[in-house]
Each structure stands twice: as C-alpha cells, then as structure tokens.
Enzyme design. Structure first.
Site, PDB file in Angstrom:
ATOM      1  N   CYS A 382       0.842  -1.202   0.000  1.00  0.00           N
ATOM      2  CA  CYS A 382       0.000   0.000   0.000  1.00  0.00           C
ATOM      3  C   CYS A 382       0.884   1.261   0.000  1.00  0.00           C
ATOM      4  CB  CYS A 382      -0.899  -0.026   1.229  1.00  0.00           C
ATOM      5  SG  CYS A 382      -1.588   1.577   1.641  1.00  0.00           S
ATOM      6  N   CYS A 385       0.792   3.272   3.233  1.00  0.00           N
ATOM      7  CA  CYS A 385       1.549   2.653   4.333  1.00  0.00           C
ATOM      8  C   CYS A 385       3.041   2.933   4.142  1.00  0.00           C
ATOM      9  CB  CYS A 385       1.314   1.143   4.364  1.00  0.00           C
ATOM     10  SG  CYS A 385      -0.406   0.675   4.576  1.00  0.00           S
TER      11      CYS A 385
END
Ligand code: SF4
Length: 462
Positions: A382, A385
């Site tokens: 991600c 993230c």
C-alpha cells in the site's frame, strides 16, 4: 453545417488531416439533417430533445435492410452485431483517434447507443460525437449528491449542444431505506459500495437495459490499479443490454488511450464548456462528499474515496475492470506470486512489535495488555503505508521505554475479513490505540501521519 477545418484528433494531438470526400459528405449531411424528434431550431425557451428515454427496455427492432444499415443513423442488423469479433475490432482500432472510434461506434449502433456523461472532462465525448455529425444520445446519473457546479455544467452542456441529457435517478425507496438505516454519510463508515450501488449502479443498469451499447470516458491513465488495460471497445463484462444476457451490451471507450493532459488540450482548443470545479483543483469529479481536489503531482484518483484502499477505487460502474487479484490480494501462508504478495515488508524496526493473529486477538481480549499499544494495520504494497513508514518508525523509537508499545499487524489477504470485522479496518493504513484499561481499541481519525500528530493522539489518550 459545421466547418471543422478537417481537424481530426489523433493520438492525443490535433493534427490536420483531410477526411475522405465521402466522409465529409456524411458529416455535413448528418449535421444538416435533424435527428428524429429534434426540431430544426428549438423554439425560444424550449430545449431541443435529441435523445429518447433510456429507462424503458424496448422491444427488439426489426432488422433493417443492408442499404439502410449503411446509413449513419441506422442500427446494425442483429445477425451482423452478434457476428462481430470485438477483440479483433479493438485490435483494429488500437491506433485510431477518439473521433474515429466515436464515429465507428455511432455508425454501428445508431440510436441504440448512448454516451454516459459524468459531468467532468468526459464532456470531450460529447464534443467528439458532435464532430462526427451523427445523431447521438447522452445520459447521466444524478445521484442527488453532485456538486452544484456539476449541475451547472449539465445545463451549460445542454444549451451549448442543443441536446437534452437523459438523467437517471435512484429509486426513491432505496435511497430512503439506506438513509433511514445508515444515515446520510454511511460511505465514510461502511465504504462507498452500498451507496454507489443504490445511487449509481442500479440506475445505470436501468439505463443500459434500453441500449445495445454505451460510450464511456474511461482512460488507462485514470487508475493504474483498475483501468490500465481497458480496450477501446469490448463486450461489457458487467452489465446487460437490451436483449439481456451475457454479451448483450457493448462498451466503447474512445479515449482509453488518450492522456488526461491531451484531453484538456482538446477541450481548450474546441472551447468546450467544462466543470468549474476543475479550476479549483478537482480532476476526477464524482459526488460532492466523495470527491476532493488533489495537489499537484497527486494522482487524480486520490481525490476519490480517499479513505479507502487505493487499489479498487471503482464505484461499480466499471467493476469489470477489477480483476480478482485487485479485489483481494492474496498473501500469507500460501502466497500467489502476485506483486502484492512479493512486496517486501515494511515497518522493520526493533522498536516495533510484529503482531501475529493470536497476538492481536489477545490484545483485543485485554489479555497481555498491561500497557497501551499503538498498532498499525497495514499492507506492505500500500503506497499510503509506505509513505508513513519513516514517521512510524521514528515514533516507535521515541516511544521506546515510555510504557507504550508500538506494533504492526499485516491485515491484507486472508487477514482482511478479520481486520474489517474486528479491528475497524476500512482502508490501509488504519492506526489503532489499545488503551491500557478499556476494551475497545480507538481508531486514529486523521490522515496526518507525521510523528507530531501521532504523538499528540497517543498523549491525549494515554
Ligand atoms: Fe454515494 Fe459517494 Fe457513491 Fe455518490 S460517490 S453514490 S455519495 S458513495
């Protein structure tokens, strides 16, 4: 008669190209000929109606003669339509300009095709349709949650082109049930799919049931996650058309291969009315609560449903774009060899505890929780993230020895249903504080993930 100056849009730039004499004749003839139902000149104060209603599924039309089928407005014969190999046609048109693709689509489907207009830069489709000189239909989904600027654009477009846009509305009872049971902003809590299903997907399905083909403004560069491989024409993978059943609807994407900046060059060159939200930083425009401006350098889809996973930002209108891997990256025990599964792990620091499923289940049950635990639910692939990795590691090092544990839990793949059900996961990353004495973890509500903001959150609750 429009004097187009023989301008053709080609591979994202305007190039001067002489149309064939026959083609010019067809364009001029068709622009001069007023479509059925459209007055030659609308009486003052009365809008012209260039389209028929889309919502009622019509009975099958009688096949037309070969000579009539060659007319720009006639639908193609049934046998001919079913015999078309659309994969081959997509290959044939892969280097064609949007104008050529639009012309081919309108020629093949006549009155049984319509443009889906969202109220954003896909106004380019209407301009291309106008440039073909053929009659065309336009519909739009009025979700009831659009920006005022979008409604203003609808009005401007109708007046500019002398057309009537067919608006498709959601079923009032379905909206009422949704709002009564979940409130006006359920999409922030439950994800956007349910609301989109009621306000967009079902009205779209009704519209498409009256058609054999539709035209969308999807582009490959809009969403690397879900639109990277859309062809310029395809059998619609999700919806059914007039005759029902798989394969009954054809989807045209004339600008699939065009860059967003080239669309804008075209819109400016042709002096097309555009949504004034674009001047305020909006790129992709949808419903008001689910759309926001993006910063320079941010991808346009970051302005849509920004609180959710970046990989599947589709509202259901083009869900056929999302393959299974996009929907649920498989990671963990078995792995599947996907790019997501192979993504190297992140938040690697001695100050961060790597929680297993039993570990986080213990935290949930208040066992082994003598001190507060700050935990990030993440997926290593991600980008959001990855973007907060440095600050989270720094925070963990600052909090080391402070009595607050800092942890991570990889919550994608097979762990995702559990994390969604038990850990309030809606999108990555989700940051939770498990306080020392209360059972329920507290979700960090902000998108600011710098060290100071995260520390303020921890300190205000410790
Ligand atoms: Fe509902 Fe947002 Fe979808 Fe519009 S974009 S239908 S408001 S969830």
């Amino acid at each position: 008669v429009y004097d187009l100056g023989q301008m053709i849009w080609s591979h994202g730039r305007i190039s001067s190209k002489i149309l064939t004499a026959a083609r010019i004749g067809a364009v001029r003839q068709q622009v001069a000929v007023v479509p059925a139902g459209l007055p030659a000149k609308a009486p003052k104060g009365q809008r012209a109606r260039a389209v028929r209603p889309l919502c009622a599924a019509e009975p099958a039309r009688k096949p037309v003669s070969a000579s009539a089928a060659s007319s720009p407005v006639a639908p193609v014969e049934e046998e001919e339509a079913s015999a078309v190999d659309y994969e081959a046609l997509a290959q044939e048109l892969v280097g064609a300009s949007p104008l050529e693709i639009m012309d081919r689509a309108l020629d093949m489907f006549g009155s049984e095709i319509a443009i889906a207009f969202s109220g954003a830069e896909d106004v380019a489709l209407i301009e291309y349709a106008k440039l073909t000189g053929r009659p065309f239909s336009v519909f739009s989904l009025d979700t009831g949650r659009l920006n005022p600027e979008t409604y203003e654009l609808f009005d401007k477009v109708e007046k500019h082109y002398g057309i009537h846009i067919e608006y498709m509305f959601p079923e009032a009872s379905e909206v009422q049930d949704l709002v009564r049971s979940k409130g006006l902003f359920s999409f922030y809590e439950d994800g956007h799919q349910e609301c989109c299903r009621v306000r967009k997907v079902r009205p779209l399905r009704r519209a498409l049931k009256g058609l054999k083909a539709w035209i969308t403004g999807q582009r490959k560069d809009q969403s690397p996650g879900t639109r990277a491989s859309i062809p310029v024409v395809q059998v619609d993978p999700s919806f059914e058309g007039l005759h029902g059943g798989a394969g009954s609807l054809i989807k045209w994407n004339p600008v699939a291969n065009v860059d967003g900046k080239d669309i804008w060059t075209f819109l400016r060159t042709m002096d097309v009315p555009v949504n004034t939200l674009h001047a305020q930083g909006y790129v992709s425009i949808g419903c008001e609560p689910c759309t926001r401006p993006v910063l320079p350098g941010q991808h346009e889809r970051e302005g849509r449903w920004w609180w959710e996973d970046a990989t599947a930002k589709e509202c259901g209108l083009h869900k056929g774009n999302i393959d299974r891997e996009d929907q649920a990256p498989k990671v963990g025990v078995n792995g599947n060899g996907s790019a997501e599964a192979r993504a190297p792990d992140i938040f690697q620091s001695q100050a961060i505890v790597n929680l297993t499923r039993p570990g986080i289940e213990n935290l949930l049950r208040l066992e082994n929780r003598a001190e507060p635990w700050l935990t990030v639910l993440y997926a290593p692939w991600c980008p959001y993230c990855q973007a907060m990795e440095a600050s989270y590691v720094e925070l963990a090092e600052k909090l080391s020895g402070s009595g607050i544990k800092v942890a991570k839990f990889r919550a994608d793949g097979e762990q995702k249903p559990f994390a969604q059900a038990e850990l309030q996961l809606q999108s990555f990353p989700t940051i939770l504080l498990f306080p020392g004495r209360t059972v329920k973890p507290i979700k960090y509500p902000s998108e600011k993930r710098d060290v100071q903001s995260l520390l303020a959150f921890v300190n205000s609750l410790r």
